[in-house]
Design a protein around this motif. Sequence first.
Motif, PDB file in Angstrom:
ATOM      1  N   LYS A 195     -10.856  11.655   9.422  1.00 49.78           N
ATOM      2  CA  LYS A 195     -11.603  12.681  10.184  1.00 49.78           C
ATOM      3  C   LYS A 195     -11.377  12.512  11.686  1.00 49.78           C
ATOM      4  CE  LYS A 195     -15.330  12.989   6.835  1.00 49.78           C
ATOM      5  NZ  LYS A 195     -16.640  12.401   6.520  1.00 49.78           N
ATOM      6  N   GLU A 196     -11.247  11.258  12.118  1.00 53.76           N
ATOM      7  CA  GLU A 196     -11.044  11.006  13.559  1.00 53.76           C
ATOM      8  C   GLU A 196      -9.689  11.534  14.038  1.00 53.76           C
ATOM      9  OE1 GLU A 196     -11.552   6.880  14.619  1.00 53.76           O
ATOM     10  OE2 GLU A 196     -13.055   6.627  13.032  1.00 53.76           O
ATOM     11  N   TYR A 197      -8.743  11.655  13.098  1.00 50.45           N
ATOM     12  CA  TYR A 197      -7.378  12.073  13.481  1.00 50.45           C
ATOM     13  C   TYR A 197      -7.092  13.524  13.081  1.00 50.45           C
ATOM     14  CZ  TYR A 197      -6.482   7.208  14.604  1.00 50.45           C
ATOM     15  OH  TYR A 197      -6.535   5.958  15.168  1.00 50.45           O
ATOM     16  N   ALA A 198      -8.136  14.229  12.611  1.00 49.40           N
ATOM     17  CA  ALA A 198      -7.945  15.616  12.158  1.00 49.40           C
ATOM     18  C   ALA A 198      -7.329  16.432  13.285  1.00 49.40           C
ATOM     19  CB  ALA A 198      -9.281  16.208  11.729  1.00 49.40           C
ATOM     20  N   GLY A 199      -6.347  17.252  12.943  1.00 46.30           N
ATOM     21  CA  GLY A 199      -5.672  18.063  13.958  1.00 46.30           C
ATOM     22  C   GLY A 199      -4.477  17.355  14.562  1.00 46.30           C
ATOM     23  N   ARG A 200      -4.433  16.029  14.426  1.00 49.23           N
ATOM     24  CA  ARG A 200      -3.294  15.274  14.975  1.00 49.23           C
ATOM     25  C   ARG A 200      -2.407  14.743  13.857  1.00 49.23           C
ATOM     26  NH1 ARG A 200      -5.151  10.620  18.568  1.00 49.23           N
ATOM     27  NH2 ARG A 200      -7.033  10.573  17.307  1.00 49.23           N
ATOM     28  N   VAL A 201      -3.046  14.194  12.803  1.00 49.23           N
ATOM     29  CA  VAL A 201      -2.291  13.634  11.671  1.00 49.23           C
ATOM     30  C   VAL A 201      -2.914  14.170  10.379  1.00 49.23           C
ATOM     31  CG1 VAL A 201      -1.544  11.505  10.527  1.00 49.23           C
ATOM     32  CG2 VAL A 201      -1.917  11.507  13.000  1.00 49.23           C
ATOM     33  N   GLN A 202      -2.084  14.761   9.529  1.00 48.02           N
ATOM     34  CA  GLN A 202      -2.600  15.228   8.229  1.00 48.02           C
ATOM     35  C   GLN A 202      -2.911  14.029   7.340  1.00 48.02           C
ATOM     36  OE1 GLN A 202       0.256  17.813   6.250  1.00 48.02           O
ATOM     37  NE2 GLN A 202       1.022  18.379   8.272  1.00 48.02           N
ATOM     38  N   PHE A 203      -3.803  14.254   6.399  1.00 49.45           N
ATOM     39  CA  PHE A 203      -4.167  13.163   5.486  1.00 49.45           C
ATOM     40  C   PHE A 203      -4.203  13.677   4.062  1.00 49.45           C
ATOM     41  CE2 PHE A 203      -7.566  10.883   3.155  1.00 49.45           C
ATOM     42  CZ  PHE A 203      -7.024   9.611   3.179  1.00 49.45           C
ATOM     43  N   GLU A 204      -3.726  12.856   3.130  1.00 50.74           N
ATOM     44  CA  GLU A 204      -3.864  13.159   1.710  1.00 50.74           C
ATOM     45  C   GLU A 204      -3.989  11.834   0.974  1.00 50.74           C
ATOM     46  OE1 GLU A 204      -0.161  15.137   0.695  1.00 50.74           O
ATOM     47  OE2 GLU A 204       0.928  13.240   0.682  1.00 50.74           O
ATOM     48  N   ASP A 205      -4.491  11.888  -0.263  1.00 51.80           N
ATOM     49  CA  ASP A 205      -4.494  10.662  -1.055  1.00 51.80           C
ATOM     50  C   ASP A 205      -3.832  10.917  -2.395  1.00 51.80           C
ATOM     51  OD1 ASP A 205      -7.398  11.927  -1.666  1.00 51.80           O
ATOM     52  OD2 ASP A 205      -6.788  10.648  -3.358  1.00 51.80           O
ATOM     53  N   ARG A 206      -3.259   9.856  -2.952  1.00 47.35           N
ATOM     54  CA  ARG A 206      -2.565   9.941  -4.238  1.00 47.35           C
ATOM     55  C   ARG A 206      -2.929   8.736  -5.092  1.00 47.35           C
ATOM     56  NH1 ARG A 206      -1.523  14.249  -2.885  1.00 47.35           N
ATOM     57  NH2 ARG A 206       0.433  15.392  -2.654  1.00 47.35           N
ATOM     58  N   ILE A 207      -3.023   8.947  -6.384  1.00 49.80           N
ATOM     59  CA  ILE A 207      -3.236   7.833  -7.312  1.00 49.80           C
ATOM     60  C   ILE A 207      -1.887   7.142  -7.542  1.00 49.80           C
ATOM     61  CG2 ILE A 207      -3.900   7.290  -9.694  1.00 49.80           C
ATOM     62  CD1 ILE A 207      -6.000   9.540  -9.418  1.00 49.80           C
ATOM     63  N   ILE A 208      -1.898   5.823  -7.563  1.00 49.84           N
ATOM     64  CA  ILE A 208      -0.659   5.039  -7.567  1.00 49.84           C
ATOM     65  C   ILE A 208       0.337   5.452  -8.660  1.00 49.84           C
ATOM     66  CG2 ILE A 208      -1.867   3.145  -8.791  1.00 49.84           C
ATOM     67  CD1 ILE A 208       1.154   2.674  -6.495  1.00 49.84           C
ATOM     68  N   ASP A 209      -0.146   5.702  -9.868  1.00 48.21           N
ATOM     69  CA  ASP A 209       0.810   6.007 -10.949  1.00 48.21           C
ATOM     70  C   ASP A 209       1.506   7.343 -10.690  1.00 48.21           C
ATOM     71  OD1 ASP A 209      -1.914   6.449 -11.302  1.00 48.21           O
ATOM     72  OD2 ASP A 209      -1.789   6.728 -13.451  1.00 48.21           O
ATOM     73  N   ALA A 210       0.719   8.340 -10.270  1.00 51.37           N
ATOM     74  CA  ALA A 210       1.333   9.637  -9.959  1.00 51.37           C
ATOM     75  C   ALA A 210       2.265   9.498  -8.758  1.00 51.37           C
ATOM     76  CB  ALA A 210       0.247  10.664  -9.661  1.00 51.37           C
ATOM     77  N   MET A 211       1.852   8.647  -7.818  1.00 55.58           N
ATOM     78  CA  MET A 211       2.655   8.453  -6.606  1.00 55.58           C
ATOM     79  C   MET A 211       4.023   7.870  -6.953  1.00 55.58           C
ATOM     80  SD  MET A 211       2.607   8.810  -3.370  1.00 55.58           S
ATOM     81  CE  MET A 211       3.415   8.217  -1.899  1.00 55.58           C
ATOM     82  N   ALA A 212       4.043   6.913  -7.895  1.00 53.03           N
ATOM     83  CA  ALA A 212       5.314   6.291  -8.277  1.00 53.03           C
ATOM     84  C   ALA A 212       6.280   7.361  -8.767  1.00 53.03           C
ATOM     85  CB  ALA A 212       5.082   5.232  -9.348  1.00 53.03           C
ATOM     86  N   MET A 213       5.761   8.286  -9.586  1.00 52.55           N
ATOM     87  CA  MET A 213       6.638   9.353 -10.093  1.00 52.55           C
ATOM     88  C   MET A 213       7.068  10.288  -8.957  1.00 52.55           C
ATOM     89  SD  MET A 213       5.836  12.480 -12.655  1.00 52.55           S
ATOM     90  CE  MET A 213       4.864  13.235 -11.372  1.00 52.55           C
ATOM     91  N   GLN A 214       6.100  10.679  -8.114  1.00 52.41           N
ATOM     92  CA  GLN A 214       6.444  11.639  -7.056  1.00 52.41           C
ATOM     93  C   GLN A 214       7.439  11.053  -6.062  1.00 52.41           C
ATOM     94  OE1 GLN A 214       2.812  13.273  -5.413  1.00 52.41           O
ATOM     95  NE2 GLN A 214       2.097  13.803  -7.454  1.00 52.41           N
ATOM     96  N   LEU A 215       7.333   9.762  -5.819  1.00 59.01           N
ATOM     97  CA  LEU A 215       8.277   9.123  -4.895  1.00 59.01           C
ATOM     98  C   LEU A 215       9.700   9.161  -5.441  1.00 59.01           C
ATOM     99  CD1 LEU A 215       6.509   5.949  -3.475  1.00 59.01           C
ATOM    100  CD2 LEU A 215       7.547   7.798  -2.153  1.00 59.01           C
ATOM    101  N   VAL A 216       9.827   9.032  -6.747  1.00 55.56           N
ATOM    102  CA  VAL A 216      11.159   9.048  -7.349  1.00 55.56           C
ATOM    103  C   VAL A 216      11.702  10.476  -7.429  1.00 55.56           C
ATOM    104  CG1 VAL A 216      12.430   8.561  -9.476  1.00 55.56           C
ATOM    105  CG2 VAL A 216      10.801   6.898  -8.603  1.00 55.56           C
ATOM    106  N   LEU A 217      10.791  11.450  -7.649  1.00 54.17           N
ATOM    107  CA  LEU A 217      11.247  12.838  -7.768  1.00 54.17           C
ATOM    108  C   LEU A 217      11.451  13.511  -6.415  1.00 54.17           C
ATOM    109  CD1 LEU A 217       9.080  14.246 -10.701  1.00 54.17           C
ATOM    110  CD2 LEU A 217      11.499  13.634 -10.737  1.00 54.17           C
TER     111      LEU A 217
END
Length: 337
Positions: A195-217
Motif C-alpha cells: 500500500k505504501e508503494y501504490a502508484g509506484r510499484v505494482q503488487f501481486e501475490d502467487r502461490i508457490i506451486d502455481a508460480m513454479a508452473m507460471q515461471l516455466v511457461l
Amino acid sequence: MSTTVTLIPGDGIGPDITEATIRVLDAVGADLVWDRQMAGASAAARYNDPIPEATLDSIKKNRVALKGPLETPVGEGYRSVNVALRKTFDLYANVRPAHVILHGGRFEKVDIVIIRENLEGLYYGAEHYIRIGDDPKAAAESVALITRYGSDRAIRYAFEYAVKHGRKKVTLVHKANILKYTQGLFLDVGREIAKEYAGRVQFEDRIIDAMAMQLVLKPENFDVIVTTNLFGDILSDLVSGLVGGLGLAPGANIGPTAAIFEAVHGTAPDIAGKGVANPGALILAACLMLDHLGDTVRAERIRTALHAVIDERTMLTRDLGGTASTSQFADAIIARL
Ligand code: NAI
C-alpha cells in the motif's frame, strides 16, 4: 582510496573461479585489496573449524566479502557455513538477478530479480529428532519461523530495490493457503507494505506451486519476486535454469553492516579440479559487489565484456555448450576489456 575485501576462495571449483574473477577485476582496474580467508571444507580440514574466527573477524572489519562456494555435508556433519555466515552478519536479503545472457535458448525476455528472505523460515535451524521407544530418530521436526520484523525488512528491500532500479512490479510468492500462520504472516506484511508503494510499484501475490508452473511457461510476466527462504532457494535455481544455467547466476547477501557476494551455484564436485568451470557467475557476483561499492562504471564494463564474449560464442565453457576452460573464458573477457 582502495577498498579491502575479504576473499574466501571456497571449496571444489571455488579456487579456480575465484582466480579467474580476480584476474578480471585486476584487468578492469578495480581498486581492491584482498584479505584472503578460509571457510568450508578446506577450513575444516586445515583448522578443524569450517568458519575460523579469523574469517569472521575479517568480514566484520571489511564489511564486504567475495565468496566462492562452500561444501556442506548432506544430512550430517557441520551445519551449513553459508547459513551461519548469513546469521552472524544478519544478511537478511538475498538478491539474485537473472536475465538472458546466452541468446537462442527457450526464452529471450526473462529479466527477473529474486529477493529471498535469508534468515528465517525453514532455514532458521530449529530442527531435532524425536525418540519413540527404541528409535532415537523415529520422527524429525523443523520449526519454520516467520517474524513480522524479518518479513518487513526483506519485503521492504524488494520494493526499495524495485524503485531504485526502475522496476515495475513485485510478486510475493507464498503458500498461505495451507500454512496460514507462517506464510499468512509473510503475505499480510507484504500487502501492508504494498500500500505504501501504490502508484509506484505494482503488487501481486502467487502461490508457490502455481508460480513454479507460471515461471516455466511465461517467465517474462515476472519482474521482482520476493519470497520466503526455502521457496527463494528453489526458485532461484529454477530461474537460473531459464536463462542458461547456474554458470551465469550471481547472488548478493545484504545486511545492515556487511554484504557477501557469491555465485548461486555450489562447489560442483563433478567438475572440480578440471579447470572447466564457468567463472561467469562469480564474475557477475563481483560486479554486484562493485555496484555495492559505488563503482558501477567498472561493473558495467565487465558485464558488457562478458556479454560480448558470450554473444560471440567462440569461447564458451562446457556448461554453455563450448569447450573453453575457466581461464580461457576469463582471458576472453579480459581481452574485451
Ligand atoms: P552445484 O551447484 O555445485 O552443482 C550442480 C550442477 O551444476 C553440477 O552438475 C555442476 O557441475 C554444475 N555447475 C555448478 N556450477 C557450475 C559452474 N560454475 N560451471 C559449470 N557447471 C557448474 O550443486 P550441488 O552438486 O547440489 O552441490 C555441491 C556442493 O555445493 C554441496 O556441498 C552443497 O552444499 C554446496 N553448495 C554451496 C553453495 C554455496 O556455497 N553458496 C550453494 C549451493 C550448493
